[in-house]
Scaffold this motif. Structure first.
Motif, short mmCIF file in Angstrom:
data_model
loop_
_atom_site.label_atom_id
_atom_site.label_comp_id
_atom_site.label_asym_id
_atom_site.label_seq_id
_atom_site.Cartn_x
_atom_site.Cartn_y
_atom_site.Cartn_z
N MET A 1 36.36 50.53 36.92
CA MET A 1 36.82 49.21 37.27
C MET A 1 36.19 48.79 38.59
O MET A 1 36.11 49.57 39.53
N TYR A 2 35.74 47.56 38.66
CA TYR A 2 35.15 47.04 39.89
C TYR A 2 36.24 46.70 40.89
O TYR A 2 37.35 46.36 40.52
N LYS A 3 35.90 46.79 42.17
CA LYS A 3 36.92 46.54 43.18
C LYS A 3 36.34 45.75 44.35
O LYS A 3 35.15 45.78 44.62
N VAL A 5 36.68 45.25 48.50
CA VAL A 5 37.10 46.02 49.66
C VAL A 5 37.04 45.14 50.89
O VAL A 5 36.09 44.40 51.10
N LYS A 17 46.03 44.44 51.13
CA LYS A 17 46.44 45.54 50.26
C LYS A 17 47.43 45.03 49.21
O LYS A 17 47.43 45.50 48.08
N GLY A 20 45.91 44.01 46.07
CA GLY A 20 45.25 45.04 45.29
C GLY A 20 43.84 45.38 45.75
O GLY A 20 43.11 46.06 45.04
N MET A 21 43.46 44.91 46.91
CA MET A 21 42.12 45.19 47.42
C MET A 21 42.10 46.50 48.18
O MET A 21 43.09 46.91 48.77
N GLY A 22 40.94 47.14 48.17
CA GLY A 22 40.77 48.35 48.95
C GLY A 22 40.62 47.99 50.42
O GLY A 22 40.14 46.90 50.75
N VAL A 45 32.14 49.15 43.83
CA VAL A 45 32.41 48.03 44.75
C VAL A 45 31.62 46.81 44.30
O VAL A 45 30.40 46.84 44.17
#
Length: 108
Positions: A1-3, A5, A17, A20-22, A45
């Motif tokens: 899954m892409y994220k 940050v 946070k 749901g972000m890093g 990322v």
């Protein structure tokens, strides 16, 4: 899954946070460079968001990394308000992508 940050000082980026972000904490140029190098190597990322207050301290670092990495890097103001750095960085990014200053105003 892409994220996505977010990079910045802990107290300024903690609210991301909840979305749901890093989070990656950085408060100095050395920290920021190390974190961005690490994220550039992570294939998961898909977006890097840098808090505006750090970019003000190191104005050239985002441009340098933008030239080297495939990941979009966006500068956002924090809850403390904008210094104008995010508008300048967005203007640079759009001008580089389009080739023309379509936002106008010469913010950068």
């Amino acid at each position: 899954m892409y994220k996505a940050v977010v990079i910045g000082e802990r107290d300024k980026i903690l609210p991301f946070k909840a979305l749901g972000m890093g989070l990656e904490y950085a408060s100095s140029r050395k920290d920021l460079e190390m974190v961005m190098e690490k994220l550039a190597q992570d294939p998961a990322v898909s977006l890097i968001i840098v808090s505006e207050d750090i970019v003000v301290k190191q104005p050239d670092i985002v441009s340098t990394f933008r030239e080297r990495v495939r990941i979009p890097i966006v500068v956002l103001p924090t809850h403390l308000g904008s210094t104008g750095a995010s508008a300048r960085e967005t203007g640079k990014m759009v001008k580089d992508a389009v080739g023309v200053d379509i936002l106008g105003g010469g913010l950068y």
